[in-house]
Write a protein that holds these residues in place. Sequence first.
Motif, PDB file in Angstrom:
ATOM      1  N   PRO A  90       1.000  -1.225   0.101  1.00 35.39           N
ATOM      2  CA  PRO A  90      -0.190   0.266   0.104  1.00 35.39           C
ATOM      3  C   PRO A  90       0.865   1.199  -0.042  1.00 35.39           C
ATOM      4  N   LEU A  91       0.485   2.293  -0.732  1.00 31.69           N
ATOM      5  CA  LEU A  91       0.854   3.546  -0.716  1.00 31.69           C
ATOM      6  C   LEU A  91      -0.153   4.541  -0.649  1.00 31.69           C
ATOM      7  N   THR A  92       0.209   5.829  -0.130  1.00 30.42           N
ATOM      8  CA  THR A  92      -1.133   6.852  -0.104  1.00 30.42           C
ATOM      9  C   THR A  92      -0.438   8.114  -0.338  1.00 30.42           C
ATOM     10  N   GLY A  93      -1.164   8.578  -1.051  1.00 30.12           N
ATOM     11  CA  GLY A  93      -1.072  10.308  -1.217  1.00 30.12           C
ATOM     12  C   GLY A  93      -0.090  10.493  -2.479  1.00 30.12           C
ATOM     13  N   VAL A  94      -0.232   9.617  -3.642  1.00 30.61           N
ATOM     14  CA  VAL A  94       0.832   9.612  -4.660  1.00 30.61           C
ATOM     15  C   VAL A  94       0.370  10.396  -5.787  1.00 30.61           C
ATOM     16  N   GLU A  95       1.224  11.300  -6.198  1.00 34.54           N
ATOM     17  CA  GLU A  95       1.064  12.129  -7.413  1.00 34.54           C
ATOM     18  C   GLU A  95       1.387  11.430  -8.755  1.00 34.54           C
ATOM     19  N   MET A  96       0.414  11.192  -9.392  1.00 33.45           N
ATOM     20  CA  MET A  96       0.614  10.584 -10.844  1.00 33.45           C
ATOM     21  C   MET A  96       0.111  11.241 -11.761  1.00 33.45           C
ATOM     22  N   LYS A  97       0.506  10.915 -13.092  1.00 34.70           N
ATOM     23  CA  LYS A  97       0.057  11.695 -14.413  1.00 34.70           C
ATOM     24  C   LYS A  97      -0.175  10.337 -15.323  1.00 34.70           C
ATOM     25  N   GLY A 135      11.835  11.780  -7.549  1.00 31.15           N
ATOM     26  CA  GLY A 135      13.119  12.477  -7.745  1.00 31.15           C
ATOM     27  C   GLY A 135      13.878  12.183  -9.140  1.00 31.15           C
ATOM     28  N   ASP A 136      14.820  11.621  -9.126  1.00 29.74           N
ATOM     29  CA  ASP A 136      15.283  11.136 -10.366  1.00 29.74           C
ATOM     30  C   ASP A 136      14.749   9.772 -11.070  1.00 29.74           C
ATOM     31  N   VAL A 137      14.004   9.383 -10.228  1.00 31.63           N
ATOM     32  CA  VAL A 137      13.086   7.824 -10.727  1.00 31.63           C
ATOM     33  C   VAL A 137      11.853   8.145 -11.063  1.00 31.63           C
ATOM     34  N   ILE A 138      11.473   7.615 -12.043  1.00 31.47           N
ATOM     35  CA  ILE A 138       9.997   7.472 -12.558  1.00 31.47           C
ATOM     36  C   ILE A 138       9.802   6.209 -12.727  1.00 31.47           C
ATOM     37  N   ASN A 139       8.284   6.097 -12.042  1.00 27.27           N
ATOM     38  CA  ASN A 139       7.800   4.794 -11.791  1.00 27.27           C
ATOM     39  C   ASN A 139       6.557   4.669 -12.720  1.00 27.27           C
ATOM     40  N   TYR A 140       6.225   3.485 -13.120  1.00 22.31           N
ATOM     41  CA  TYR A 140       5.332   3.263 -14.075  1.00 22.31           C
ATOM     42  C   TYR A 140       4.146   2.140 -13.596  1.00 22.31           C
ATOM     43  N   TYR A 141       3.033   2.452 -13.541  1.00 28.27           N
ATOM     44  CA  TYR A 141       1.914   1.505 -13.318  1.00 28.27           C
ATOM     45  C   TYR A 141       0.711   1.355 -14.198  1.00 28.27           C
ATOM     46  N   VAL A 142       0.444   0.005 -14.166  1.00 30.09           N
ATOM     47  CA  VAL A 142      -0.827  -0.384 -14.828  1.00 30.09           C
ATOM     48  C   VAL A 142      -2.090  -0.552 -14.115  1.00 30.09           C
ATOM     49  N   ALA A 145       3.005 -10.108 -24.151  1.00 33.00           N
ATOM     50  CA  ALA A 145       2.100  -9.754 -25.110  1.00 33.00           C
ATOM     51  C   ALA A 145       2.433  -8.081 -25.273  1.00 33.00           C
ATOM     52  N   CYS A 146       3.076  -7.378 -24.128  1.00 37.95           N
ATOM     53  CA  CYS A 146       3.403  -6.048 -23.902  1.00 37.95           C
ATOM     54  C   CYS A 146       4.641  -5.765 -23.692  1.00 37.95           C
ATOM     55  N   ARG A 147       5.756  -5.786 -24.419  1.00 38.72           N
ATOM     56  CA  ARG A 147       7.224  -5.568 -24.144  1.00 38.72           C
ATOM     57  C   ARG A 147       7.365  -4.374 -23.152  1.00 38.72           C
ATOM     58  N   GLN A 148       6.428  -3.397 -23.365  1.00 36.53           N
ATOM     59  CA  GLN A 148       6.663  -2.098 -22.565  1.00 36.53           C
ATOM     60  C   GLN A 148       6.587  -2.333 -21.115  1.00 36.53           C
ATOM     61  N   ASN A 207       9.304  -1.547 -16.612  1.00 37.44           N
ATOM     62  CA  ASN A 207       9.232  -2.386 -15.143  1.00 37.44           C
ATOM     63  C   ASN A 207       7.723  -1.944 -14.503  1.00 37.44           C
ATOM     64  N   ALA A 208       6.857  -1.574 -15.205  1.00 39.33           N
ATOM     65  CA  ALA A 208       5.462  -1.336 -14.884  1.00 39.33           C
ATOM     66  C   ALA A 208       4.891  -2.097 -13.825  1.00 39.33           C
ATOM     67  N   ARG A 209       4.434  -1.613 -12.762  1.00 43.22           N
ATOM     68  CA  ARG A 209       3.725  -2.440 -11.589  1.00 43.22           C
ATOM     69  C   ARG A 209       2.270  -2.345 -11.882  1.00 43.22           C
ATOM     70  N   SER A 210       1.670  -3.479 -11.617  1.00 51.13           N
ATOM     71  CA  SER A 210       0.284  -3.334 -11.597  1.00 51.13           C
ATOM     72  C   SER A 210      -0.542  -2.818 -10.444  1.00 51.13           C
ATOM     73  N   VAL A 211      -1.562  -1.972 -10.275  1.00 52.26           N
ATOM     74  CA  VAL A 211      -2.079  -1.388  -9.169  1.00 52.26           C
ATOM     75  C   VAL A 211      -3.388  -1.552  -9.076  1.00 52.26           C
ATOM     76  N   LYS A 212      -4.014  -1.416  -7.716  1.00 49.53           N
ATOM     77  CA  LYS A 212      -5.307  -1.212  -7.621  1.00 49.53           C
ATOM     78  C   LYS A 212      -5.749  -0.288  -6.784  1.00 49.53           C
ATOM     79  N   ILE A 213      -6.484   0.874  -7.356  1.00 53.68           N
ATOM     80  CA  ILE A 213      -6.660   2.003  -6.673  1.00 53.68           C
ATOM     81  C   ILE A 213      -7.801   2.095  -5.748  1.00 53.68           C
TER      82      ILE A 213
END
Length: 276
Positions: A184-191, A213-220, A255-258, A263-269
């Motif tokens: 769990p993570l809370t209050g994360v700003e995303m685009k 910071g210098d790291v961009i994280n990606y989520y599905v 099926a999706c190389r990206q 290194n996209a992580r799956s999330v439940k909002i």
Amino acid sequence: MVFEPKKIMFMKRNFLMLFVLGLFVLLACNKEDNDSTTTSANEESSITLLKSATESVPADQVAFTIKTAGFAGEYLYLSMSYLGKTKPHQFNVVWDGILKTENEKTVIELSVSHLTNDDLSTILAYDSLATHFSSLNINETVLQNPELWIRVNNTTDASNTLSFKYQSNSTIGSPPTDGGSGYPLTGVEMKVFKAECSNVGIWGDLWLSSNNGDVINYYVVNDKDASVNYTVKENDRLLIDFEYFYPKDTVKIDACRQLYDLNARSVKITKLKVIN
């Protein structure tokens, strides 16, 4: 034209032989087709973390690549690629028990070896594997050091080494993988941004990114609470609470190389607010 009885019998025998031969060839072709579409077995791949002064590295181990490494709760995660999808693969992660000092840092070096060498498939496979860090029996005082770093070394490629700061959250009771409890993570700003493929997640080709910071994280986004009422739009800025998971479904990654590249992580909002 009139056929003699002997010729008729001969023709019948030949026809029967050709029929049986054709049936055999057809069955053989079907079996070959079925074999070529064997379901990937590398979802059963495993990783073992152990402490040993001596390391037994197979001389003929198959090369692999460590894409990313890090912690989720008290679990060490390694995302790796290798050739072979027909058998489960085994990886060993070994610590020699020595704490190294580099300037202000205390470093634990881990060596990763690939024990599977009999999978002759040439298909590129991806795996994210987790193991509980407690098996190394590291002194709690060491783990509380704010400058404790982990370095992961690939025993098949000396240039493939990753370093990251140790972080733990003991509230995670099981690996945060698809189908289990998330991290769990809370209050994360995303685009919201447009990805290259639309065959994963509930928002298709609209994924999330966060700048840390210098790291961009990606989520599905794979799931959301029923209380989250939002229609996704590209470039929206969101403040969200969520649980994230590491991918275990290698079919989706294929099926999706990206997914692998980012290194996209799956999330439940669990909570969402638009902050455009």
